[in-house]
Design a protein around this motif. Structure first.
Motif, mmCIF file in Angstrom:
data_model
loop_
_atom_site.group_PDB
_atom_site.id
_atom_site.type_symbol
_atom_site.label_atom_id
_atom_site.label_comp_id
_atom_site.label_asym_id
_atom_site.label_seq_id
_atom_site.Cartn_x
_atom_site.Cartn_y
_atom_site.Cartn_z
ATOM 1 N N PRO A 51 0.819 -1.213 0.000
ATOM 2 C CA PRO A 51 0.000 0.000 0.000
ATOM 3 C C PRO A 51 0.851 1.261 0.000
ATOM 4 N N PRO A 52 0.335 2.332 -0.603
ATOM 5 C CA PRO A 52 1.035 3.618 -0.528
ATOM 6 C C PRO A 52 0.926 4.191 0.878
ATOM 7 N N VAL A 53 1.754 5.160 1.184
ATOM 8 C CA VAL A 53 1.689 5.829 2.479
ATOM 9 C C VAL A 53 0.430 6.691 2.525
ATOM 10 N N THR A 54 -0.368 6.518 3.568
ATOM 11 C CA THR A 54 -1.556 7.359 3.724
ATOM 12 C C THR A 54 -1.130 8.766 4.131
ATOM 13 N N ARG A 55 -1.906 9.748 3.702
ATOM 14 C CA ARG A 55 -1.576 11.145 3.956
ATOM 15 C C ARG A 55 -2.773 11.854 4.588
ATOM 16 N N PRO A 56 -2.510 12.832 5.460
ATOM 17 C CA PRO A 56 -3.614 13.577 6.074
ATOM 18 C C PRO A 56 -4.424 14.337 5.031
ATOM 19 N N LYS A 57 -5.728 14.439 5.273
ATOM 20 C CA LYS A 57 -6.601 15.172 4.372
ATOM 21 C C LYS A 57 -6.781 16.608 4.869
ATOM 22 N N ASN A 58 -7.010 17.501 3.919
ATOM 23 C CA ASN A 58 -7.323 18.895 4.231
ATOM 24 C C ASN A 58 -6.311 19.511 5.183
ATOM 25 N N THR A 59 -5.040 19.205 4.916
ATOM 26 C CA THR A 59 -3.958 19.687 5.757
ATOM 27 C C THR A 59 -2.915 20.378 4.893
ATOM 28 N N LYS A 60 -2.433 21.515 5.351
ATOM 29 C CA LYS A 60 -1.396 22.225 4.616
ATOM 30 C C LYS A 60 -0.145 21.367 4.527
ATOM 31 N N SER A 61 0.493 21.364 3.364
ATOM 32 C CA SER A 61 1.707 20.573 3.191
ATOM 33 C C SER A 61 2.810 21.427 2.585
ATOM 34 N N CYS A 62 4.042 21.031 2.852
ATOM 35 C CA CYS A 62 5.231 21.704 2.325
ATOM 36 C C CYS A 62 6.208 20.632 1.850
ATOM 37 N N GLU A 63 6.822 20.876 0.706
ATOM 38 C CA GLU A 63 7.769 19.906 0.147
ATOM 39 C C GLU A 63 9.173 20.482 0.118
ATOM 40 N N VAL A 64 10.135 19.651 0.503
ATOM 41 C CA VAL A 64 11.546 20.035 0.511
ATOM 42 C C VAL A 64 12.331 18.997 -0.272
ATOM 43 N N THR A 65 13.172 19.442 -1.190
ATOM 44 C CA THR A 65 14.076 18.510 -1.888
ATOM 45 C C THR A 65 15.298 18.271 -1.017
ATOM 46 N N VAL A 66 15.560 17.003 -0.745
ATOM 47 C CA VAL A 66 16.657 16.625 0.144
ATOM 48 C C VAL A 66 17.912 16.264 -0.646
ATOM 49 N N ALA A 67 17.737 15.587 -1.776
ATOM 50 C CA ALA A 67 18.884 15.164 -2.586
ATOM 51 C C ALA A 67 18.441 15.018 -4.026
ATOM 52 N N GLU A 68 19.321 15.370 -4.933
ATOM 53 C CA GLU A 68 19.086 15.197 -6.364
ATOM 54 C C GLU A 68 20.437 14.939 -6.996
ATOM 55 N N ALA A 69 20.617 13.733 -7.558
ATOM 56 C CA ALA A 69 21.950 13.354 -8.013
ATOM 57 C C ALA A 69 21.882 12.261 -9.056
ATOM 58 N N GLN A 70 22.967 12.131 -9.803
ATOM 59 C CA GLN A 70 23.182 11.011 -10.708
ATOM 60 C C GLN A 70 24.340 10.187 -10.144
ATOM 61 N N PHE A 71 24.050 8.933 -9.815
ATOM 62 C CA PHE A 71 25.075 8.066 -9.233
ATOM 63 C C PHE A 71 25.672 7.209 -10.335
ATOM 64 N N ARG A 72 26.960 7.428 -10.572
ATOM 65 C CA ARG A 72 27.657 6.672 -11.604
ATOM 66 C C ARG A 72 28.918 6.003 -11.054
ATOM 67 N N ASP A 73 29.258 6.283 -9.791
ATOM 68 C CA ASP A 73 30.420 5.647 -9.156
ATOM 69 C C ASP A 73 30.127 5.526 -7.666
ATOM 70 N N PHE A 74 31.133 5.543 -6.835
ATOM 71 C CA PHE A 74 30.930 5.407 -5.400
ATOM 72 C C PHE A 74 31.177 6.730 -4.679
ATOM 73 N N THR A 75 30.895 7.830 -5.356
ATOM 74 C CA THR A 75 31.010 9.154 -4.766
ATOM 75 C C THR A 75 29.673 9.547 -4.159
ATOM 76 N N PRO A 76 29.615 9.815 -2.850
ATOM 77 C CA PRO A 76 28.329 10.168 -2.240
ATOM 78 C C PRO A 76 27.889 11.579 -2.622
ATOM 79 N N TYR A 77 26.597 11.766 -2.645
ATOM 80 C CA TYR A 77 26.029 13.111 -2.763
ATOM 81 C C TYR A 77 26.059 13.747 -1.381
ATOM 82 N N ARG A 78 26.495 14.991 -1.306
ATOM 83 C CA ARG A 78 26.485 15.733 -0.041
ATOM 84 C C ARG A 78 25.809 17.073 -0.243
ATOM 85 N N GLY A 79 24.953 17.413 0.685
ATOM 86 C CA GLY A 79 24.236 18.673 0.599
ATOM 87 C C GLY A 79 23.786 19.094 1.988
#
Length: 549
Positions: A51-79
């Motif tokens: 099942p998908p994660v259930t979400r509260p109804k009629n509630t204000k929400s905010c989205e934050v991007t935590v990581a965005e990367a292309q992994f092609r080796d063993f170099t970690p993304y840091r932010g």
């Protein structure tokens, strides 16, 4: 490596969750489509019946991007993570979402995401089609709210190799969605006040007013060696490619200051390159492969000891791993609930009783080699804390058992395993008023055979089960209950040792995920043939006991 090891190197893959869908809407049946005679260069994007994660109804929400990367080796993304500015500091729910895409050819890869040093997500990746796939996975991470209230360093790694042969670049984005709301009593009770990590690898210092302490361990056997297939290992006396001195019994233990504090059976995760046959996993992954769940240990009996303001050693080990051999990762988070009306919560450990650890493997030689394994362990720990609302005693009883029959012929062809693991835990909390107890009975099963037949046709038939029964009582009367049954089945065949376009692969896979109880029910079934989703049906709502549940 085991399970026709040479074939394992031909290809590899991983599991994937369906892009988010409404938790309220029932799954729709797949539209009739023409099923190809064999796998081609493209197939359905990975999907699971969970099942998908259930979400509260009629509630204000905010989205934050935590990581965005292309992994092609063993170099970690840091932010750097920054909390949302418009959704307050108390959230009714926080949902992590990973969206990924990859094309070409690539092995399955393990990945993790750390925020402020806390491991909030552990995952693996799917194997792509030449034309490319997209996948997503969601996780409820509300319990990490303490970490997410302030700016934190971010580290994410999905170790990968890109070269002339393995061309798949893992392109991923991870976001957090915060749902603002005044916490209900239930939310306040279930969300910890503090989220801690071990310092210097194995030391923990808790707040002096801690009244509940739970450790979670993201234990995974991986890394390409035999511990990735720990359930197939055999003693040194048996003629098999994956060895372990005492056989396949594994147990994840937690010690506090050298004293056994928790035991658990690891989940036998099958990554999407597993059992020598990626065609089993291209669309439907095995249970938990995308969202690797931590093992939880209630350490509250040790709270009185831990609350002295000094650092204490907390160490994790895996029973059965040959000495000096790597292959297991066991990062630890510690969740703490505090008594806000007390500066110092005192207490004591009153009982710590462990049974003898049983682990016996019997090898029987013959035209069909056979290894019978039985293992198990019991532990009871009990302790009390003196809180502002009186003395509270917590008792944890846990019992583990494992049986398996592993058979193989010369050349490890055929190679078969039938195994079952049980992990039965009861946590009883006794303070003012009647005692509250939660019993969780976990059962994991694996039943499969791999055979290399005429014309180098490699066939794998496999069934996996992830089951749990949870019962809550108050004063001996049942107050809540749930039952989980997640069953995967697959049967796939391809020609080994030839290029991809000559494999002439066929495969049928299915998954049924059922979760029902006092909170309602969810029941969804998927079927795929040659990478085509041919059935998707079920219900995502209603009361327990309704049709389909």
């Amino acid at each position: 490596m085991s399970m026709l090891a040479g074939a394992t190197l031909l290809t590899s893959s991983l599991l994937v969750a369906t892009p988010a869908q409404s938790a309220e809407a029932p799954a729709r049946s797949a539209q009739p489509v023409a099923v190809p005679a064999e796998f081609g260069t493209d197939w359905h994007d990975p999907i699971t019946a969970a099942p998908p994660v259930t979400r509260p109804k009629n509630t204000k929400s905010c989205e934050v991007t935590v990581a965005e990367a292309q992994f092609r080796d063993f170099t970690p993304y840091r932010g750097t993570y920054a909390p949302p500015g418009d959704c307050g500091r108390s959230w009714s729910k926080v949902v992590l979402r990973l969206d990924g895409k990859v094309k070409g050819r690539q092995y399955d890869r393990l990945g993790h995401l750390h925020i402020g040093g806390v491991e909030v997500f552990r995952t693996s990746t799917p194997q792509p089609s030449p034309d490319g796939i997209e996948w997503s996975v969601e996780k409820d991470v509300t319990r990490y709210s303490d970490t997410l209230r302030s700016a934190q360093p971010v580290e994410m790694l999905i170790g990968n190799v890109v070269d002339d042969t393995y061309t798949g670049i893992l392109d991923v984005k991870v976001t957090l969605t915060f749902y603002a709301a005044r916490p209900t009593a239930k939310t306040a009770e279930t969300t910890p006040d503090r989220v801690l990590t071990l310092q210097d690898g194995n030391t923990l210092t808790t707040p002096r007013n801690s009244e509940r302490v739970v450790a979670e361990v993201y234990a995974t056997g991986s890394g390409g060696g035999c511990e990735e297939y720990w359930y197939l290992t055999v003693p040194d006396s048996a003629p098999y490619s994956c060895k372990a001195t005492d056989g396949p019994y594994r147990e994840v233990q937690v010690e506090v200051d050298g004293q056994l504090a928790g035991i658990a059976a690891p989940f036998p995760t099958v990554w999407t390159g597993g059992w020598s046959n990626p065609f089993l996993w291209y669309v439907i992954p095995g249970p938990r492969a995308f969202d690797i769940q931590p093992i939880r240990y209630d350490l509250t009996p040790f709270a009185g000891l831990l609350n002295d303001g000094r650092p204490h050693r907390v160490e994790v080990s895996v029973v059965g791993v040959p000495e000096g051999q790597s292959g297991w990762s066991t990062p630890v988070n510690v969740l703490v609930w505090q008594d806000e009306k007390s500066e110092h919560v005192t207490g004591a450990l009153t009982e710590s009783r462990a049974g003898d650890l049983a682990s016996a493997s019997t090898y029987t030689p013959g035209a069909e080699h056979r290894l019978d394994t039985e293992g198990g362990h019991r532990l009871t720990v009990s302790g009390y804390v003196e809180t502002s609302h009186g003395r509270v005693t917590t008792t944890v009883r846990r019992s583990l058992a494992n049986t398996s029959v592993h058979t193989w012929s010369d050349g490890e062809n055929p190679d078969a395993l039938k195994a079952r693991w049980t992990d039965d835990e009861t946590v009883t909390v006794d303070g003012r008023g009647p005692a509250r107890a939660t019993r969780t009975q976990r059962s994991y099963t694996m039943d499969g055979t791999t055979t290399l037949g005429a014309g180098d046709r490699l066939r794998t038939v496999l069934t996996l089960g992830d089951r749990a029964a949870v019962t809550g009582t108050y004063g001996g009367r049942r107050t809540a209950w749930s039952r989980l049954d997640d069953t995967y089945t697959g049967d796939a065949t391809y020609t080994a040792g030839v290029p991809r376009d000559q494999r002439h692969a066929v495969g049928t896979t299915s998954e049924r995920y059922r979760l029902y109880g006092s909170g309602g029910c969810y029941d969804r079934s998927l079927v795929t043939v040659q990478g085509v989703l041919t059935e998707d049906k079920g219900s995502g709502g209603g009361r327990a006991g309704s049709s389909g549940c």
